[in-house]
Design an enzyme around this catalytic site. Structure first.
Site, PDB file in Angstrom:
ATOM      1  N   ASP B  25       0.880  -1.161   0.000  1.00 23.71           N
ATOM      2  CA  ASP B  25       0.000   0.000   0.000  1.00 23.71           C
ATOM      3  C   ASP B  25       0.922   1.216   0.000  1.00 23.71           C
ATOM      4  O   ASP B  25       1.499   1.565   1.022  1.00 23.71           O
ATOM      5  CB  ASP B  25      -0.894  -0.039   1.252  1.00 23.71           C
ATOM      6  CG  ASP B  25      -1.744   1.221   1.398  1.00 23.71           C
ATOM      7  OD1 ASP B  25      -1.699   2.082   0.499  1.00 23.71           O
ATOM      8  OD2 ASP B  25      -2.444   1.328   2.416  1.00 23.71           O
ATOM      9  N   LYS B  87       3.256  11.395  -3.378  1.00 24.10           N
ATOM     10  CA  LYS B  87       2.219  10.758  -4.184  1.00 24.10           C
ATOM     11  C   LYS B  87       1.267  11.799  -4.777  1.00 24.10           C
ATOM     12  O   LYS B  87       0.712  11.595  -5.853  1.00 24.10           O
ATOM     13  CB  LYS B  87       1.444   9.787  -3.294  1.00 24.10           C
ATOM     14  CG  LYS B  87       0.479   8.889  -4.021  1.00 24.10           C
ATOM     15  CD  LYS B  87      -0.106   7.907  -3.021  1.00 24.10           C
ATOM     16  CE  LYS B  87      -1.275   7.132  -3.587  1.00 24.10           C
ATOM     17  NZ  LYS B  87      -1.878   6.275  -2.549  1.00 24.10           N
ATOM     18  N   GLU B 184      -7.018   0.769  -4.743  1.00 27.82           N
ATOM     19  CA  GLU B 184      -7.039   0.701  -3.274  1.00 27.82           C
ATOM     20  C   GLU B 184      -8.388   0.225  -2.723  1.00 27.82           C
ATOM     21  O   GLU B 184      -8.418  -0.661  -1.862  1.00 27.82           O
ATOM     22  CB  GLU B 184      -6.653   2.065  -2.690  1.00 27.82           C
ATOM     23  CG  GLU B 184      -5.163   2.344  -2.831  1.00 27.82           C
ATOM     24  CD  GLU B 184      -4.802   3.809  -2.646  1.00 27.82           C
ATOM     25  OE1 GLU B 184      -5.685   4.595  -2.277  1.00 27.82           O
ATOM     26  OE2 GLU B 184      -3.633   4.149  -2.883  1.00 27.82           O
ATOM     27  N   ASP B 206     -12.589   5.973   2.631  1.00 27.38           N
ATOM     28  CA  ASP B 206     -11.165   5.959   2.962  1.00 27.38           C
ATOM     29  C   ASP B 206     -10.741   7.335   3.463  1.00 27.38           C
ATOM     30  O   ASP B 206     -10.493   8.244   2.671  1.00 27.38           O
ATOM     31  CB  ASP B 206     -10.373   5.551   1.707  1.00 27.38           C
ATOM     32  CG  ASP B 206      -8.866   5.483   1.963  1.00 27.38           C
ATOM     33  OD1 ASP B 206      -8.420   5.900   3.043  1.00 27.38           O
ATOM     34  OD2 ASP B 206      -8.144   5.016   1.061  1.00 27.38           O
TER      35      ASP B 206
END
Lengths: 107, 634
Positions: B25, B87, B184, B206
């Site tokens: 992850d 990211k 994800e 999330d």
């Protein structure tokens, strides 16, 4: 410390050694690999190595390396038939879990 | 337990080697690596027992590079050389980042990429990601005691192709073999075992450290499809900490400027403690050494952060609207991200959907655990009890060329992979002993309009009359998208095969273009296909008539009858020639040509009716002559 074989296994080992024509006995070892950590190996032994422990059971000679012995102590080697398959089977009191395919085990 | 045989010295067969595979992850704030240990997905911890690796890279003097907790600790004193949240920069142009405050200096690397200026030179987000991945790889290899066969890396569902490719590039730089990139939310759903159901609609909520993502997944026939995504790239657990830090500063008074790092850390500790405790004491040491403490109850905290929790509901509603769903149509809610541990968040989600979310798995780890499950299966290791996960589909149909340049589709598009389909084919000519197989990809009916993937030849077919041979053609796509095509002649088992990577060199735009093309030309394609089929039929009729004439023409037909058949044959052959001439020009409508061909074939059929009847009679006479009645009935 002891390692033993069942009479059925002893017969098979004697037959195999006779067919091969040479060898001082059967080597039983534990190798690290497989998905559960350790795997058994059975091989013909042509000579006794220095750190081998030697056991006699049912008239056959078994050689075990010192480092494998800790994991094999008390093991009884049997000959079994499962469906179409025939072969040796380990009854090892040290193994706590075997992987699904049975090829390897955990102590 | 497997049965063993005696081996020669040193030759004992090693049991099946377990291929080490991990799920990663790669998060904005934190990253994790997980693997399956004796069938149980487990997050691998570092030497200090910490599961999370902060996605922070510090570029020090010389070529020193520090990743993780140590790098995070250096952020306050050296913010320009400490890259966190890289990211967010992946696959972004400088213009996309306008309005974002970053603690480091960003400059354009190209029209579509940015770099970060550090004392070790300009680093791309890909290089920073690679450092994080390398740290995770080293952690995994140390923990598992061997080189990794591959990894499944998760990416946000909204990542586009460029961002996905950048993630793959980062993995390659880190020396990782990417088994697959997995969305994800899909990974989180896999961690909960949701793919074992046959179908369902799931919402993945999330709330991470710095980002909030909502994804709606539709599970159909074992495949997860992301039907809608929404989110807030500037909302996460850090905002809760910030809010609490401000509250603390106001409550104790006398703080100047922005809340310090220490205050943030104190706020985070208090927030985390409130997950289990109803009441905590939040304390923080001032820069002058004095210690401040304030009691904080969960109720006060909940009221304080209510606006933040409410902010997550807007993207949630947006995603549901995009997916045309009502909250009560959802089959389950998966919580991901450490911030979803907060009871107030869980309550808000529960109230919104009218049902409790799934909470059995640590929300920090769910994505990595799901990726680990997927990695284990893609690496080819057996997972006891269940088959392969089906999470991918092939984007374009795959098939082979048949007579007349037509495509026979064997694996239709959107089939889940891995898959295998087989179909039987036969020979076209009498005595044909070889067959050329042309593997094509595309949605069009004609080979010329599809993409050619491979050609191979099957030889050794025993000579038989046309149509008697049975050749089984099998298409197989494995989990990596590799296509294997094999052809086996059923009588002799003569076989041939070829392997290709259908997606190789095919960009998504091309796939889209090919699909669009096929939709636009569906009608024309169908007409062309019908014509080609008519041509093939006519040619077969000609061949059959010709060989029949050669065998029995003289014996069974008068000159005039023979002449009439020959003339009808000429008519069919002429029309076929006209079709061949027209091919590609499209000057004459396919329908007109087909009608002409059909008429000519009909004439030939009629001309040969008598001939066929006489041949049948002759065969029966031959079979019966010289046999007694009782022999026949026996």
């Amino acid at each position: 410390m002891s390692i033993s074989v069942t009479p059925k296994a002893a017969g098979q080992i004697r037959k195999a050694l006779a067919r091969r024509g040479s060898g001082v006995g059967l080597r039983i070892a534990v190798k690290t690999s497989g998905c559960s950590g350790y795997a058994y190996a059975i091989e013909f032994a042509d000579a006794r190595a220095e750190d081998d422990e030697v056991f006699e059971s049912e008239g056959v000679t078994l050689l075990v390396e010192a480092k494998s012995l800790a994991m094999l102590d008390g093991t009884r080697l049997d000959w079994a038939r499962e469906g179409l398959d025939e072969g040796f089977k380990f009854h090892n009191p040290n193994a706590s879990a075997t992987c699904g395919c049975g090829e390897s085990f955990t102590v | 337990m497997a049965l063993l045989q005696i081996a020669e010295p040193g030759r004992a067969a090693a049991p099946h080697q377990h291929r080490l595979a991990v799920g990663i992850d790669l998060g904005t704030t934190n990253s994790l690596v997980a693997t399956l240990k004796s069938g149980v997905p487990t997050v691998l911890e570092d030497a200090e027992g910490r599961p999370l690796l902060p996605s922070v890279v510090h570029y020090g003097e010389g070529d020193a590079i520090i990743v993780g907790h140590a790098a995070q600790a250096l952020a306050p004193q050296d913010p320009r050389n400490t890259i966190a949240s890289a990211k967010r920069l992946v696959g972004r142009a400088l213009a996309d980042l306008a309005g974002h405050e970053l603690p480091y200096v960003v400059e354009p690397l190209s029209d579509t990429a940015v770099g970060i200026r550090t004392r070790q030179g300009v680093k791309s987000p890909v290089e920073v990601g690679a450092q994080v991945l390398r740290a995770l790889r080293e952690r995994a290899e140390a923990a598992l005691g061997g080189a990794l066969a591959g990894a499944v890396i998760t990416v946000p569902a909204y990542f586009d192709d460029a961002q996905r490719q950048a993630t793959k590039d980062a993995a390659a730089q880190a020396g990782l073999n990417v088994l697959r990139l997995l969305n994800e939310p899909t990974a989180a759903a896999v961690a909960y075992g949701l793919e074992s159901a046959s179908e369902g609609l799931y919402v993945v909520y999330d709330l991470g450290g710095g980002t909030f993502d909502v994804s709606i997944l539709r599970l159909a026939r074992g495949v997860f499809e992301v039907v809608a995504t929404a989110g807030d790239a500037q909302l996460g657990g850090d905002d809760f900490d910030q809010l609490l830090a401000h509250w603390f500063a106001a409550a104790t008074g006398g703080w100047s400027g922005a809340p310090s790092g220490a205050l943030h850390a104190a706020a985070r500790r208090a927030k985390e403690a409130l997950t289990d405790a109803e009441r905590v004491t939040m304390s923080c040491t001032r820069p002058n050494g004095a210690l401040d403490s304030v009691g904080l109850s969960r109720d006060v905290f909940d009221t304080l952060v209510l606006p933040l929790v409410q902010r997550t509901l807007a993207p949630l509603k947006r995603a549901l609207r995009d997916a045309r769903l009502k909250p009560d149509e959802v089959d389950g809610i998966v919580l991901v991200g450490g911030s979803t541990r907060m009871p107030c968040v869980r309550r808000a989600v529960e109230r919104f959907f009218g049902r409790a979310p799934f909470t059995g798995i640590d929300p920090d780890q769910a994505v990595a655990l799901g990726a680990a499950i997927q990695a284990e299966q893609l690496a080819g290791n057996r997972v006891s009890g269940d088959g392969l996960l089906l999470l991918d589909v092939n984007p374009l149909s795959l098939g082979i060329e048949t007579m007349g340049g037509l495509v026979e589709k064997i694996i239709p598009r959107n089939s889940t992979v891995p898959t295998a389909r087989a179909q039987e084919f036969t020979t076209f000519k009498d005595g044909q002993t070889a067959m050329m197989l042309h593997v094509v990809q595309g949605e069009r009916e004609l080979v010329s309009e599809c993409r050619s993937l491979a050609r191979f030849t099957l030889r050794g077919i025993p000579p038989m009359v046309a149509g008697a041979a049975r050749i089984r053609v099998t298409f197989q796509i494995d989990a990596d998208g590799l296509l294997a095509v094999s052809a086996v002649e059923q009588a002799t088992l003569a076989h041939a095969q070829v392997e290709v990577k259908p997606s190789y060199g095919l960009a998504t735009e091309q796939v889209t273009a090919m699909l669009k093309d096929s939709i636009c030309s569906a009608a024309a394609d169908a007409a062309a296909r019908l014509l080609r089929e008519a041509e093939v039929d006519a040619r077969r009729l000609l061949d059959a008539t010709e060989s029949a004439l050669q065998q029995d023409g003289e014996a069974l037909l008068t000159r005039a009858e023979q002449f009439e058949i020959l003339r009808a044959m000429q008519g069919v052959a002429d029309t076929l020639a006209q079709c061949a001439e027209d091919e590609g020009t499209g000057a004459v409508a396919h329908g007109t040509l087909r009608d002409a061909l059909r008429a000519a074939a009909e004439v030939l059929n009629r001309a040969t009716t008598t001939f066929a009847a006489r041949r049948m009679d002759a065969r029966v006479r031959n079979a019966l002559s010289g046999q007694r009645l009782d022999q026949l009935s026996a």
